[in-house]
Structure formats: structure tokens, C-alpha cells
Write an enzyme that holds these catalytic residues in place. Structure first.
Site, short mmCIF file in Angstrom:
data_model
loop_
_atom_site.label_atom_id
_atom_site.label_comp_id
_atom_site.label_asym_id
_atom_site.label_seq_id
_atom_site.Cartn_x
_atom_site.Cartn_y
_atom_site.Cartn_z
CE LYS A 22 -1.49 1.52 4.16
NZ LYS A 22 -1.20 2.91 4.58
CG ASN A 23 2.39 2.71 3.52
OD1 ASN A 23 1.24 3.09 3.30
ND2 ASN A 23 2.84 2.46 4.75
CB CYS A 117 -3.95 10.84 12.02
SG CYS A 117 -2.60 9.73 12.22
NE ARG A 122 1.23 10.32 10.27
CZ ARG A 122 0.71 9.36 9.53
NH1 ARG A 122 -0.44 8.83 9.85
NH2 ARG A 122 1.33 8.92 8.46
CG ASP A 305 3.84 1.43 9.47
OD1 ASP A 305 3.52 2.29 10.31
OD2 ASP A 305 4.00 1.68 8.26
NE ARG A 397 -7.00 4.65 6.19
CZ ARG A 397 -6.44 5.73 6.70
NH1 ARG A 397 -6.80 6.16 7.89
NH2 ARG A 397 -5.53 6.40 6.03
C1 EPZ Z 1 4.68 6.90 6.25
O1 EPZ Z 1 3.96 7.98 6.82
C2 EPZ Z 1 3.72 5.74 6.17
N1 EPZ Z 1 2.60 6.11 5.32
C3 EPZ Z 1 3.25 5.36 7.56
O2 EPZ Z 1 2.43 4.21 7.42
C4 EPZ Z 1 4.47 5.01 8.42
O3 EPZ Z 1 4.07 4.73 9.73
C5 EPZ Z 1 5.47 6.18 8.41
O4 EPZ Z 1 5.80 6.53 7.04
C6 EPZ Z 1 6.75 5.86 9.15
O5 EPZ Z 1 7.36 4.73 8.59
C7 EPZ Z 1 2.73 6.04 4.00
O6 EPZ Z 1 3.77 5.66 3.47
C8 EPZ Z 1 1.54 6.39 3.18
P1 EPZ Z 1 6.93 10.25 8.13
P2 EPZ Z 1 4.56 9.46 6.75
O7 EPZ Z 1 6.81 11.52 7.37
O8 EPZ Z 1 5.26 9.64 5.48
C9 EPZ Z 1 7.51 13.50 11.61
C10 EPZ Z 1 0.68 2.73 8.06
O9 EPZ Z 1 0.21 2.19 9.09
N2 EPZ Z 1 7.41 14.51 10.54
O10 EPZ Z 1 8.09 9.37 7.81
O11 EPZ Z 1 3.45 10.38 7.10
C11 EPZ Z 1 6.18 12.76 11.80
O12 EPZ Z 1 5.30 13.48 12.62
C12 EPZ Z 1 1.26 4.09 8.17
O13 EPZ Z 1 0.67 2.21 6.93
C13 EPZ Z 1 7.54 15.85 10.87
O14 EPZ Z 1 7.74 16.23 12.04
O15 EPZ Z 1 5.58 9.41 7.96
C14 EPZ Z 1 6.67 11.46 12.38
O16 EPZ Z 1 6.86 11.61 13.76
C15 EPZ Z 1 0.75 5.01 9.18
N3 EPZ Z 1 7.47 16.78 9.86
C16 EPZ Z 1 8.01 11.21 11.71
O17 EPZ Z 1 8.43 12.49 11.21
C17 EPZ Z 1 7.27 16.42 8.56
O18 EPZ Z 1 7.21 17.32 7.69
C18 EPZ Z 1 7.98 10.23 10.54
O19 EPZ Z 1 6.91 10.56 9.67
C19 EPZ Z 1 7.14 15.07 8.24
C20 EPZ Z 1 7.23 14.12 9.25
#
Ligand code: EPZ
Length: 418
Positions: A22-23, A117, A122, A305, A397
Site C-alpha cells: 500500500k505505502n 491523526c 504528523r 508499522d 484501509r
Molecule cells: C509513512 O507515513 C507511512 N505512510 C506510515 O504508514 C508510516 O508509519 C510512516 O511513514 C513511518 O514509517 C505512508 O507511506 C503512506 P513520516 P509518513 O513523514 O510519510 C515526523 C501505516 O500504518 N514529521 O516518515 O506520514 C512525523 O510526525 C502508516 O501504513 C515531521 O515532524 O511518515 C513522524 O513523527 C501510518 N514533519 C516522523 O516524522 C514532517 O514534515 C515520521 O513521519 C514530516 C514528518
């Protein structure tokens, strides 16, 4: 409202096939905004988030035709050209992945801020700062990001933390920027490498995906392409943990062990036997499970995850395990629900201490997010009696036909609609 009724305990045994990730599919679909030509994606999982992304793309003028696991995305249809509305982005945060491609290709993007969320705040500040570094003018108003740039220009940008979505958005934007972009402190997840492979098929020039630093030489235009999505490592990991949880023997085919190394190491330390085939993984458990600590971290660390599912497993292990969640600040919502099934878990900030083994007993529990739902289903498989997992729309989802796959392994799981 759908729920799962699970009659436990079940020992899982048999073979199932991994679905596409999915991701990896979500950013690949967003990449259709970078071209005028059709994009054909194979091995697309039939899950709700993919349908939501298809609707968002339709709104943006990209038509889609789905035939089994093949999705053909055809740009040029009717639709508002550069606006991703709140109604769609609030259903799925990955909607924000249209920001980079829209801006690069159409010079303007208006994308709803996704909001918080269940698992954390996030923010998307890193996506925005990265696009600004490429010359975009970004304003936030009325809950929307408004980004403009006649022509993005390559630059050096260092992420404040490795962000999966941020790296993907910047990769897509930089592919059409003028000149060279150097992205540092990038996320290194296999899904990013898969996106870079797709972009390369479309004509992008990218070096270093999967490493800390990625170099992108912008090109004038990108073409259509055909691409097969990688296996879903989180889905595979979930079924392997289910096998361990029930003292079972399960083989998952069509998967890649290298993407799951941090989980496989822990499972082996915990006493599981793991056999690696060419493209398959077999897990069996005969002896007792041992408690083993984990700390989640960006790839190649232990994936956040899989944290909830691993915690369910540790309730069955001998001893005390400490699970530390470092990626999201609120990803322990499964803990009180596991507690209702008899688990003994203490939370202290980002640490959870799991005291095992505990005999779980079936109960009514409520899913709060995608992976927490999976954790509760696994607990239900090991528990004595009937477990009812409510609100499994969270599960739908990201897991395709989970009840069918579990039944193929001998589980007694029913989907009940009301
Ligand atoms: C991706 O989310 C995945 N989603 C998530 O999958 C997964 O948990 C996550 O990466 C971490 O591996 C998809 O790929 C669609 P991040 P993403 O940006 O990209 C902080 C699932 O269950 N951050 O790597 O949104 C953020 O708050 C899910 O399938 C900032 O502070 O995650 C988090 O603490 C849910 N500022 C950390 O970084 C930003 O601009 C990592 O988030 C961006 C992120």
C-alpha cells in the site's frame, strides 16, 4: 459498520501470498500527475486507501481503470487541475503526496492540510520547507497549503528528520525541477526505492534512493511507464507474527526477506525458526517464546508499522520486554484494548513494558488505527474464546481480504456487517 468475530485459540498453518505494498502504491499513483501519458501499475493491493487515492486523482483529472491487481492511470480527464480538498485528504493523509507532483507539473497546488491523526500530530513542515528550497512560494490559509512556482529550481535541502512522505514529495517535485537537487537525511524505506525505480522508468534521473543522500537531475518531461509494486513488508510481517503468536507454521510467498530484516532478527532471537526461500519466508515456532526488546526507528530500524503487532506477540513471550516507540508520539492506543483481553502492559512515555506470558481471553475490543487493528486481530487468534474487533474499517484501509487470508491458514474469523 463491520467487525471481525474471531474464535480462538487458533494455530495458523499453511501458505499465503503477499500483496503489493500500500505505502509504495500511494506515491506511485501520485506520480501519474507528473506525466501526460498513461501509467500502468501492477500488483496494486485492493484496499481502501488505494480507492481513496484513485478518487483524489480523478478529482485532479487522472482517470483510472482497475482490472484485478492492475491499475491504469490516464491523465487528461476532466477535473479541477490543482486542488486536493479537505474531504479527501482528511480520509487519508497520503493525499498530501499530490503536492510535489502538482506543483512541479502545473505550477500551482492547493492541498488541504491533513490535520492530526490517531497516532500523532504528523506535521508536514519538512515537505513545505523542501519545496520552498526548490523555489516554491508556500502560504497556509483556511486550512490549505497553497504552493506556487512557475519553474522549480534544483537546490540542496537537508531534512530535519527522515520523513517517508517528505522524501517522496521532494523526489517527485525535483524530478521536473531545472538543474540538480541534492536531498540529505532522506528516509531510506524500500517504498522510496520503489518510487525512484518507477520515476526512473518514466525518464527521471535519480541516484542514491535508499541512502541518506539522493541526487536528482531534473528533466523537462516524464513519460508514461509500467511498473510492478514491491511486496507489502508490513502485511508479510503481520502474518509472520500471527504465525509466531499461535505457535504455527506459515509461509508467505512473493515477498522479500531483506525488507524485513529488523523484524526477522527479533523473531529469531525470540525463538522462532525462519527459513528464507528465493522469494518466500517461512516461520514456525515449536518451543516457548522469549521476551525481546525493540526500539522503533526509521528504516533500516524496526518499523513503527509493526510495533503494535509485535507487542501482541510479546504478551505471549516468557519474561518482560520493553518496546520503545520513537517515530510517533501516540502509537500505544492498542495497549488498553490488549489490557481488556488480559495483557499486562505498563506505559511510561514512549516506553511500554510487556509482562508475559499471559493467557489472553476473548473480549469486545475497538480498533483505533490500521496497525492497532491488526494487533487486536492477532491477540484474538491467540485468545481463549470469542473476540469481537469493532471498527475494522481501519483494517480495510491497508490489509486486503485479511479474513480470507487468515481463514486459508486455519483461523476461525468472520466479518460481520451491521
Ligand atoms: C509513512 O507515513 C507511512 N505512510 C506510515 O504508514 C508510516 O508509519 C510512516 O511513514 C513511518 O514509517 C505512508 O507511506 C503512506 P513520516 P509518513 O513523514 O510519510 C515526523 C501505516 O500504518 N514529521 O516518515 O506520514 C512525523 O510526525 C502508516 O501504513 C515531521 O515532524 O511518515 C513522524 O513523527 C501510518 N514533519 C516522523 O516524522 C514532517 O514534515 C515520521 O513521519 C514530516 C514528518
Amino acid at each position: 459498520m463491520n467487525r471481525f468475530h474471531i474464535q480462538g485459540p487458533n494455530r495458523l498453518a499453511g501458505t499465503i501470498e503477499a500483496g503489493g505494498a500500500k505505502n509504495a502504491t500511494l506515491p506511485a499513483m501520485a506520480a501519474s500527475l507528473l506525466t501526460d501519458e498513461p501509467l500502468v501499475l501492477r500488483r496494486v493491493p485492493r484496499v481502501q486507501d488505494i480507492r481513496t487515492m484513485a478518487r483524489l486523482l480523478e478529482h485532479l483529472g487522472v482517470e483510472n481503470e482497475a482490472d484485478d491487481e492492475v491499475v491504469r492511470l490516464v491523465p487528461g480527464g476532466p477535473g479541477r487541475p490543482d486542488d486536493a480538498p479537505y474531504e479527501l485528504v482528511k480520509q487519508m493523509r497520503a493525499g498530501v503526496l499530490v503536492l510535489g507532483p502538482l506543483l512541479a507539473r502545473r505550477g500551482h497546488a492547493r492541498v488541504s492540510l491533513p490535520g492530526g491523526c490517531a497516532i500523532g500530530v504528523r506535521p508536514i513542515d519538512q515537505h513545505l520547507a523542501g519545496l520552498e528550497a526548490l523555489g516554491a512560494e508556500v502560504t497556509l490559509e483556511h486550512g490549505y497549503v497553497d504552493a506556487r512556482a512557475k519553474q522549480l529550481v534544483g537546490a540542496r535541502y537537508r531534512f530535519g528528520m527522515p520523513t517517508v512522505g517528505g522524501t517522496e514529495n521532494l523526489l517527485m517535485a525535483a524530478a521536473l525541477a531545472r538543474g540538480t537537487t541534492r536531498l540529505e537525511n532522506c528516509a531510506r524505506e524500500p517504498e522510496i526505492v520503489d518510487l525512484a525505480r518507477l520515476l526512473a522508468r518514466m525518464g527521471a534521473q535519480i541516484e542514491g534512493a535508499g541512502q541518506d543522500t539522493i541526487k536528482i537531475q531534473g528533466v523537462e518531461s516524464l513519460s508514461g511507464a509500467e511498473h510492478s509494486i514491491i511486496a507489502d513488508r508490513i502485511e508479510t510481517g503481520t502474518y509472520l507474527v500471527a504465525a509466531a503468536m499461535t505457535g504455527g507454521d506459515v509461509t508467505v510467498t512473493g515477498t522479500r526477506a531483506a525488507d524485513l530484516a529488523p523484524l526477522l532478527e527479533k523473531l529469531a532471537e525470540a525463538g522462532c525458526r525462519i527459513e528464507l526461500g528465493d522469494d518466500s519466508l517461512r516461520l514456525s515456532l515449536e518451543g516457548p517464546l522469549r521476551a525481546r526488546d525493540v526500539v522503533t526507528a526509521p528504516h533500516p530500524g524496526f518499523p513503527t508499522d509493526l510495533q503494535a503487532q509485535y507487542m501482541a506477540l510479546m504478551t505471549q513471550a516468557d519474561g518482560v520486554s520493553t518496546i520503545c516507540e520513537t517515530v510517533f508520539e501516540n502509537r500505544f492506543q492498542h495497549v488498553p484494548e490488549l489490557g481488556r483481553m488480559g495483557a499486562h502492559i505498563e506505559i511510561d512515555g514512549s516506553y511500554a513494558r510487556v509482562h508475559g506470558p499471559t493467557g489472553l481471553s476473548g473480549a469486545k475490543v475497538m480498533a483505533t488505527d490500521l496497525r492497532a487493528s491488526a494487533c487486536l486481530v492477532l491477540a484474538g487468534l491467540a485468545a481463549e474464546g470469542r473476540t469481537v474487533v469493532d471498527r475494522i474499517y481501519h483494517l480495510d484501509r491497508g490489509y486486503e481480504a485479511m479474513e480470507h487470508k487468515l481463514r486459508a491458514l486455519g483461523a476461525r474469523v468472520e466479518r460481520v456487517s451491521e
